[in-house]
Design an enzyme around this catalytic site. Structure first.
Site, PDB file in Angstrom:
ATOM      1  N   LYS B 100       1.026  -1.114   0.025  1.00  0.00           N
ATOM      2  CA  LYS B 100       0.006  -0.076   0.032  1.00  0.00           C
ATOM      3  C   LYS B 100       0.978   1.211   0.088  1.00  0.00           C
ATOM      4  O   LYS B 100       1.492   1.438   0.946  1.00  0.00           O
ATOM      5  CB  LYS B 100      -0.820  -0.126   1.199  1.00  0.00           C
ATOM      6  CG  LYS B 100      -1.620   1.202   1.334  1.00  0.00           C
ATOM      7  CD  LYS B 100      -2.445   1.317   2.817  1.00  0.00           C
ATOM      8  CE  LYS B 100      -2.889   2.519   2.824  1.00  0.00           C
ATOM      9  NZ  LYS B 100      -3.297   2.967   4.320  1.00  0.00           N
ATOM     10  N   GLY B 161      -7.894   8.973   9.572  1.00  0.00           N
ATOM     11  CA  GLY B 161      -7.912   9.299  11.106  1.00  0.00           C
ATOM     12  C   GLY B 161      -9.007  10.170  11.460  1.00  0.00           C
ATOM     13  O   GLY B 161      -9.433  10.691  12.499  1.00  0.00           O
TER      14      GLY B 161
END
Lengths: 66, 259
Positions: B100, B161
């Site tokens: 990733k 987040g």
């Protein structure tokens, strides 16, 4: 001899291989990757690749992360 | 949905919910949340081994790489060079060729540096890695990444987040129309309805971490996310009704009581 290991100075046995160093540090070989003086060392070279005084070594593994 | 498989670069994924391993209280909680979520893909970071304290437990003692697909990330890298170095080390660790790819552009928003991401992706694809890039929700960027060989793209829903959910569903839709590879919404989802929305839009999977790990009860939230993904995916496949301004009666008008 003194090497730089993961950014810290470290005293390790003379003319040791990467395999020898990982054993010395009690690190399992399977899941780590090693960089010697900014060059990635392939696992099949761990036994023969020797570490010298002043070398810089990075030993990384998988940790928690998103 | 046994025929509803997600395949990327020849790898078959059982789950459309992908889960990060950061920010949990401990590895036992990580393991439990991951089990309950039903995922088969977990992301990990690549970091220096603790040389001083060898007594510390290892994540992979809890997350069996035979059971889960390990997806290493390049989180924390701010340059293409660092991301390439990290990704190559991850590949050399010998568990997976998946990565990733994240190249962060700014520490306040953690938005990706798209230019550097593309540069790193080019190199890593040439090196034979399966590069899944974290990118902004920009269809043009998505196309560039696919054109150089990324087998999927991972546009953000919102800042990492943040828990804001999909801020621009229209861009996500345009990305899906622009590129013909799997789209994995990565980062910024907050709760089960956010992942359901991503799946209803037609995204192929959702990757999240904080939304589970930061919940008051991470294990319960892991389960909620599992059903969010399943419900959203089923709704997408089922084909929702069009939105209309005025009512359409659900009960028949025939047989109404007369005057």
């Amino acid at each position: 001899m003194i090497i730089t290991l993961n950014g810290e100075k470290k005293e390790v046995p003379e003319s040791i291989s990467i395999t020898g160093l990982l054993e010395f540090l009690k690190i399992q070989h399977q899941r780590v990757a090693v960089e010697l003086n900014l060059e990635i060392v392939r696992k099949d070279k761990f036994d023969v690749m020797a570490i010298h005084e002043g070398d810089s070594l990075e030993v990384v593994s998988f940790m928690a992360g998103g | 949905m046994t025929d509803d498989r997600l395949i990327i670069a020849g790898i078959e994924f059982q789950s459309r919910l992908w889960v990060g391993t950061g920010k949990y209280k401990n590895f036992a909680e990580t393991k439990k949340a991951i089990e309950v979520s039903g995922t088969d893909v977990v992301t990990v970071s690549v970091r220096r081994v603790n040389i001083i304290d060898r007594s510390k437990e290892n994540l992979l003692d809890y997350i069996d790489p035979k059971k889960y697909k390990i997806l290493p990330n390049t989180a924390g890298c701010y340059t293409a060079k660092d991301a390439i170095r990290t990704a190559m080390l991850a590949a050399e660790a010998g568990i997976t060729k998946l990565v990733k790819l994240e190249v962060i552009g700014d520490d306040k928003t953690l938005f990706p540096d798209n230019e550097a991401t593309l540069e790193a992706a080019k190199v890593l694809v040439k090196e034979g890695l399966i590069v899944l890039p974290y990118t902004s929700d920009d269809p043009i960027m998505a196309k560039k990444l696919v054109d150089i060989g990324c087998p999927a793209v991972m546009p953000l829903a919102a800042p990492i987040g943040s828990g804001l959910g999909i801020r621009n569903p229209y861009n996500i839709r345009i990305i899906m129309e622009t590129v013909k590879v799997p789209i994995i919404v990565d980062a910024g989802v907050g709760t089960a309805s956010d992942v359901a929305l991503a799946m209803e839009l037609g995204c192929d999977a959702v990757l999240l971490n904080t939304a589970i790990a930061g919940a008051k009860d991470p294990i319960a939230m892991a389960e909620a996310m599992k059903y969010g993904v399943l419900g959203g995916r089923l709704a997408f496949k089922a084909g929702r009704i069009p939105k209309k301004l005025y009512a359409t009666a659900s009960s028949p008008l025939e047989g109404m009581l007369g005057n």
